[in-house]
Write a protein that holds these residues in place. Structure first.
Motif, mmCIF file in Angstrom:
data_model
loop_
_atom_site.group_PDB
_atom_site.id
_atom_site.type_symbol
_atom_site.label_atom_id
_atom_site.label_comp_id
_atom_site.label_asym_id
_atom_site.label_seq_id
_atom_site.Cartn_x
_atom_site.Cartn_y
_atom_site.Cartn_z
ATOM 1 N N ALA A 89 1.491 -5.972 -3.700
ATOM 2 C CA ALA A 89 0.699 -4.804 -3.301
ATOM 3 C C ALA A 89 0.694 -3.746 -4.394
ATOM 4 O O ALA A 89 -0.311 -3.065 -4.609
ATOM 5 N N ARG A 90 1.803 -3.596 -5.112
ATOM 6 C CA ARG A 90 1.859 -2.614 -6.191
ATOM 7 C C ARG A 90 0.905 -2.984 -7.314
ATOM 8 O O ARG A 90 0.177 -2.140 -7.848
ATOM 9 N N SER A 108 -2.625 -2.305 -6.029
ATOM 10 C CA SER A 108 -2.939 -0.873 -5.952
ATOM 11 C C SER A 108 -3.078 -0.263 -7.344
ATOM 12 O O SER A 108 -3.922 0.615 -7.564
ATOM 13 N N GLN A 109 -2.288 -0.722 -8.325
ATOM 14 C CA GLN A 109 -2.422 -0.213 -9.688
ATOM 15 C C GLN A 109 -3.760 -0.596 -10.293
ATOM 16 O O GLN A 109 -4.405 0.217 -10.974
ATOM 17 N N THR A 143 -6.519 -1.248 -8.614
ATOM 18 C CA THR A 143 -7.538 -0.452 -7.925
ATOM 19 C C THR A 143 -7.518 0.997 -8.390
ATOM 20 O O THR A 143 -8.577 1.610 -8.585
ATOM 21 N N ALA A 144 -6.317 1.554 -8.577
ATOM 22 C CA ALA A 144 -6.202 2.944 -9.039
ATOM 23 C C ALA A 144 -6.805 3.119 -10.426
ATOM 24 O O ALA A 144 -7.463 4.131 -10.706
ATOM 25 N N VAL A 155 -6.720 7.077 -4.397
ATOM 26 C CA VAL A 155 -5.574 6.300 -4.888
ATOM 27 C C VAL A 155 -4.441 6.308 -3.866
ATOM 28 O O VAL A 155 -3.840 5.266 -3.576
ATOM 29 N N LYS A 156 -4.150 7.497 -3.290
ATOM 30 C CA LYS A 156 -3.096 7.574 -2.277
ATOM 31 C C LYS A 156 -3.452 6.738 -1.051
ATOM 32 O O LYS A 156 -2.588 6.068 -0.462
ATOM 33 N N GLN A 170 -2.951 3.018 -1.923
ATOM 34 C CA GLN A 170 -1.523 2.683 -1.974
ATOM 35 C C GLN A 170 -0.916 2.603 -0.581
ATOM 36 O O GLN A 170 -0.163 1.668 -0.277
ATOM 37 N N LEU A 171 -1.239 3.566 0.271
ATOM 38 C CA LEU A 171 -0.700 3.560 1.631
ATOM 39 C C LEU A 171 -1.159 2.324 2.387
ATOM 40 O O LEU A 171 -0.368 1.675 3.085
ATOM 41 N N MET A 231 -2.199 -0.601 1.103
ATOM 42 C CA MET A 231 -1.628 -1.817 0.523
ATOM 43 C C MET A 231 -0.177 -2.010 0.945
ATOM 44 O O MET A 231 0.222 -3.098 1.379
ATOM 45 N N TYR A 232 0.629 -0.954 0.828
ATOM 46 C CA TYR A 232 2.048 -1.083 1.185
ATOM 47 C C TYR A 232 2.218 -1.291 2.691
ATOM 48 O O TYR A 232 3.117 -2.029 3.129
#
Length: 439
Positions: free
Chosen positions: A196-197, A200-201, A203-204, A222-223, A226-227, A229-230
């Protein structure tokens, strides 16, 4: 009808089987024979590998220091390689010895050496693969869990140990949590969070490169990614190991109520952060003043905003203070910032000449704008000993500092007035000593 199986009896049977296998192995090692010889060979290879680790590590360190311009990821790889040189040497040497003994003697006489070589190679692979997990405590948990599992698997006791750990369980009604389930959940969730990290990276990075999205909306997007995905990674990890969360619904509800009262400030900061990102009142790069703090927004976090001042201090201001307090945003609607300085000249100096000199002096200072906003100078009063003026000028880079630009303008005024004979009055006092008439 079959009798129900006693979990405690199964636990004892599994424990007894493990003890029997361990006792048989150590008995074979103590007695002279090929099993003992293999153990001695493995120990000798470990000592040789330790010596090679020391010498080759020093050579590698000297070689790296002689090189320049290495990227950080390359240096990290070298550091990890240096730490595990001993294990790599052992895997290589044990593999060579195993291959030779397979050719010159019976396969059973080199089984332990081959097992040691295989385990060393697998441990090295796990150690390097675990570097993908950025969180250090989680990385250590995942690494040790995979090391232990690989060791038990190649020793052919993984099923017995799994049954043993599954017997160590906490049961509350229909809810059952065993040690095996807990360890599996930690490993699976750790791997999913790592994936997921990375997602998310990626995508960010795509969101930050999109110039059509404002900086505040980029942070919010981005937030949010991340939320999401995690959260998905944690949920899939829990479901993958078969943990039923419905049994904890009542308990989690009670905990949630308690946390709601205890974490009011935290929730308030989270909500305030979302509001700031949505209304775009403050965004990364803005120059703000809050009380005695003056600086620019470096990052907007979920709980606080990072404000960096000119002297290098970084203040972490809670989002709630930015919503409820009076904040001066120097660059909210545009980048222009007006600065005022006051000065006075003697009554004998021509005010028209003074105003022109002041405007020209300010216009000649770096960072002072000459277009579209020009410096202006006005008389604001007639003082006791001077004609008072105000000089107004504009800049558009407040992050470069305000005190320094004011100082440069004052210095330019001083030079211009000195050159053209304009005097700056200052109070003067005379002290007279009166003689004593009776002396």
């Amino acid at each position: 009808m079959e009798d129900p199986v006693d979990p405690f009896a199964e636990f004892l049977v599994t424990l007894q089987a493990l003890w029997t296998n361990a006792t048989a192995f150590f008995s074979g090692v103590i007695e002279p024979g090929w099993r003992q010889n293999q153990v001695l060979i493995v120990l000798a290879l470990a000592i040789v590998s330790w010596g090679l680790h020391r010498s080759s590590g020093n050579l590698l360190q000297r070689w790296v220091r002689s090189r320049e311009g290495w990227a950080k990821w390359q240096l990290r790889v070298i550091v990890q390689l240096k730490r595990r040189l001993g294990l790599m040497w052992f895997a290589a040497l044990a593999g060579i010895v195993y291959a030779i003994m397979q050719e010159i003697t019976w396969p059973s006489r080199s089984y332990l050496i081959g097992l040691a070589a295989t385990l060393a190679f697998v441990w090295v692979c796990i150690a390097f693969a675990a570097q993908l997990v950025r969180n250090r405590p989680l990385r250590r948990i995942v690494t040790w869990a995979l090391w232990i599992y690989a060791t038990l698997y190649f020793l052919n006791v993984s099923d017995d140990v799994a049954a043993f750990m599954d017997g160590l369980a906490l049961e509350l009604g229909d809810f059952r949590l065993s040690l095996l389930t807990l360890i599996t959940a930690i490993v699976v969730i750790g791997l999913l969070i790592t994936l997921a990290r990375f997602a998310s990276q990626a995508t960010a990075s795509t969101i930050r490169r999109n110039e059509d999205i404002s900086p505040s909306m980029q942070v919010l997007a981005v937030k949010g990614v991340q939320l999401a995905m995690y959260g998905i990674a944690f949920y899939l990890g829990v479901k993958a190991v078969g943990i039923d969360l419905t049994g904890l619904a009542v308990l989690s509800g009670a905990i949630g109520v308690g946390l709601g009262f205890g974490l009011q400030k935290v929730v308030s900061n989270l909500v305030s952060g979302v509001i700031i990102l949505l209304d775009k009142s403050i965004k990364p790069g803005d120059v703000i003043s809050l009380g005695e703090t003056f600086g620019w927004i470096q990052t907007l976090g979920a709980r606080y905003a990072s404000v960096v001042t000119r002297d290098g201090k970084e203040y972490l201001i809670p989002n709630e203070d930015l919503i409820t307090g009076q904040v001066v945003n120097w660059s909210h609607s545009n980048d222009f910032v007006r600065l005022d300085i006051f000065f006075g000249t003697a009554y004998g100096d021509d005010p028209h000449k003074v105003r022109k000199l002041a405007i020209d002096a300010a216009a000649g200072v770096d960072r002072v704008l000459n277009h579209p906003k020009l410096p202006v100078c006005h008389i604001v009063g007639f003082g006791d000993s001077s004609v008072d003026y105000i000089l107004r000028f504009w800049i558009r880079d407040p992050t470069g500092g305000l005190t320094n630009i004011r100082g440069n303008v004052y210095l330019a005024l001083w030079d211009a007035f000195q050159e053209h004979g304009i005097s700056i009055p200052f109070p003067q006092r005379e002290v007279r000593m009166l003689e004593d008439g009776n002396g």
